[in-house]
Design an enzyme around this catalytic site. Structure first.
Site, short mmCIF file in Angstrom:
data_model
loop_
_atom_site.label_atom_id
_atom_site.label_comp_id
_atom_site.label_asym_id
_atom_site.label_seq_id
_atom_site.Cartn_x
_atom_site.Cartn_y
_atom_site.Cartn_z
N GLU A 1 0.80 -1.23 0.00
CA GLU A 1 0.00 0.00 0.00
C GLU A 1 0.83 1.28 0.00
O GLU A 1 0.75 2.07 0.95
CB GLU A 1 -0.94 0.02 1.20
CG GLU A 1 -1.93 -1.10 1.24
CD GLU A 1 -2.92 -0.96 2.40
OE1 GLU A 1 -2.73 -0.09 3.26
OE2 GLU A 1 -3.89 -1.73 2.42
N GLU B 1 -5.47 -8.17 1.22
CA GLU B 1 -6.07 -7.74 2.50
C GLU B 1 -7.54 -7.46 2.26
O GLU B 1 -7.91 -6.83 1.25
CB GLU B 1 -5.44 -6.43 3.01
CG GLU B 1 -4.09 -6.56 3.63
CD GLU B 1 -3.60 -5.23 4.21
OE1 GLU B 1 -4.43 -4.35 4.52
OE2 GLU B 1 -2.37 -5.08 4.35
O1 IFM Z 1 -3.88 -2.44 9.36
C1 IFM Z 1 -3.85 -1.95 8.06
C2 IFM Z 1 -2.71 -2.56 7.29
O2 IFM Z 1 -1.49 -2.32 7.89
C3 IFM Z 1 -2.67 -1.98 5.89
N1 IFM Z 1 -3.95 -2.06 5.25
C4 IFM Z 1 -5.12 -1.65 5.97
C5 IFM Z 1 -5.14 -2.28 7.34
C6 IFM Z 1 -6.38 -1.79 8.11
O3 IFM Z 1 -6.37 -0.41 8.23
#
Ligand code: IFM
Length: 463
Positions: free
Chosen positions: A165, A346
């Site tokens: 990200e 994710e």
């Molecule tokens: O916890 C974060 C993660 O580190 C990166 N993506 C989003 C998640 C939730 O906010």
């Protein structure tokens, strides 16, 4: 109709070093920008930090046992750069390499495939002291680091991820200043965007050279931004936010260009020849996705996300729960960037009930009955299956996340885990969603969600 995923579709769980490891000053680890930020009063909710976090550094074997118990074939983790290179560059920390050797070997002993991400936001502080992502030299610092890690862990590790990200750590850390290192200027934003993109391309070349048999990808946060109205102002604000967060990274990587909206922001940092080497032939794209966000123009015409908490189902993060958004972003990535293999790296939710109504969602055996999370997952996984039915080459799904952990500037209140972690003892206790997800991973068929949402929960809309 029950949804069934193909036999070669992988189910996994994602984690990140700073959010779970703890042991911030043990085993020769150097300071990261997140240590410095969290140790600065007022930066993190209730001044919490990742000093101990889930104590995964000491409890990693138990955690890998849980991954196995959940029938998952993939465990995605990140290496902490300052644990491997406490000074950012130069001398290695053997104890750091030993730790991740234990993780990788521990995965294999349990029949789990380790996916290693080089960068999940915990930059060595010494490199931030030299400008961090604002300093163009970081392209080389990062490439040296990624190459060294890949060389050590290949061929055991077969899947490497260059970044997690970039849009989030650049926007929150260098543009809005609410994440480490806490910088809030458009100059820092523009420099960081471009340097991360150069680092992605250079990192790919260097990792490929030392790990030719590995699959190498990167992970973008892809929110489904939608304009609040058809007004010119809302449409322009939406386009800017989408460009800053999504296209700023996807377009250079796949198309070798920047979106027009970023010309003034990134333009000053582009050197002759940069755009000829900024594309990277990655093997897969990871898509992190949680939510749709509706964007309007504020009084100065800048993007503002509308808070939908009171009018639509949402998680504790105030992120709307609207499963169709996952379908939308998967199709969008395919349509814009071509038929590259995709993985959801994710997806998950921080439950309101677990925090606001803790007793109301305890099952008789004391475990958390997180019907809201199972409902969320059921919806989003159905949407992923719909995208596959429409021809998207989605190869796997990794939930965020295994354990309740340190949610950056929001501390420990946001609980995304399949497993509850006792704040004092650090004991692990699987929630009901853990068993639900384990059943899915075993049968490849979406299990029904049994149980009622606690009273007062806004209903989750169907896909
Ligand atoms: O916890 C974060 C993660 O580190 C990166 N993506 C989003 C998640 C939730 O906010």
């Amino acid at each position: 109709v029950s949804v069934r995923f193909p036999d070669d579709f992988v189910f996994g769980a994602s984690t990140s070093a700073y959010q779970i490891e703890g042991a911030w000053n043990e085993g020769g680890r150097g300071e990261s920008i997140w240590d410095r930020f969290a140790h600065t009063p007022g930066k993190v909710r209730d001044d919490e930090n990742g000093d101990i976090a889930c104590d995964h550094y000491h409890r990693w074997a138990e955690d890998l046992d849980l991954v196995k118990r959940a029938n998952l074939s993939v465990y995605r983790f990140s290496t902490a750069w300052p644990r491997l290179f406490p000074e950012g560059r130069g001398a290695r920390n053997p104890a750091g390499f030993d730790f991740y050797d234990r993780i990788v070997d521990g995965c294999f002993e349990r029949g789990i495939d380790p996916w290693l991400c080089f960068y999940h936001w915990d930059l060595p502080q010494v490199l931030q002291d030299r400008g961090g992502w604002e300093n163009r030299d970081i392209v080389g610092w990062y490439a040296d680091y990624a190459e060294a890690v890949a060389e050590h862990f290949a061929p055991r590790v077969k899947n490497f991820i260059l970044f997690n990200e970039p849009g989030v750590f650049v926007e929150l850390g260098y543009h809005h200043g609410i994440h480490a290192p806490g910088i809030a200027t458009v100059t820092a934003q523009g420099a960081a965007i471009h340097h991360v993109n150069l680092a992605t391309a250079e990192g790919l070349r260097r990792v490929r050279a030392v790990a030719p048999a590995a699959k190498i990808g990167t992970v973008l946060a892809v929110t489904n931004y939608q304009p609040a109205s058809t007004s010119e102002a809302d449409i322009a604000a939406h386009a800017l936010l989408d460009a800053e967060n999504v296209l700023a990274y996807g377009d250079p990587l796949f198309l070798g260009t920047y979106p027009l909206q970023l010309a003034n922001i990134v333009g000053p940092f582009i050197h002759d020849g940069d755009m000829d080497c900024i594309r990277a032939e990655i093997d897969f794209l990871g898509v992190n996705h949680y939510s749709r966000m509706i964007v309007e123009a504020d009084e100065s015409g800048l993007p503002r996300v509308i808070d939908i908490r009171d009018v639509a189902p949402a998680s504790l993060m105030r992120w709307e729960i609207w499963p169709r958004s996952l379908y939308n972003v998967l199709v969008r990535m395919r349509d814009r960037y071509g038929d590259i293999p995709l993985y959801v790296c994710e997806n998950g939710m921080a439950s309101i009930n677990e925090v606001m109504n803790p007793e109301g969602c305890r099952a008789p055996d004391g475990s958390i009955a997180d019907v809201d999370r199972m409902t969320y997952l059921h919806g989003y996984l159905s949407a992923a299956a719909d995208a596959m039915a429409d021809g998207v080459d989605l190869r796997g799904y990794m939930i965020w996340t295994l354990l309740d952990n340190f949610e950056w500037s929001l501390g420990y209140v946001m609980r995304f885990g399949l497993i509850e972690v006792d704040p004092d003892t650090k004991d692990r206790r699987p929630k009901q969603s853990f068993h639900w997800y384990a059943e899915l991973a075993k049968t490849r068929t979406l299990p029904p969600v049994v149980g009622d949402l606690p009273a007062g929960t806004l209903p989750i809309r169907p896909v």
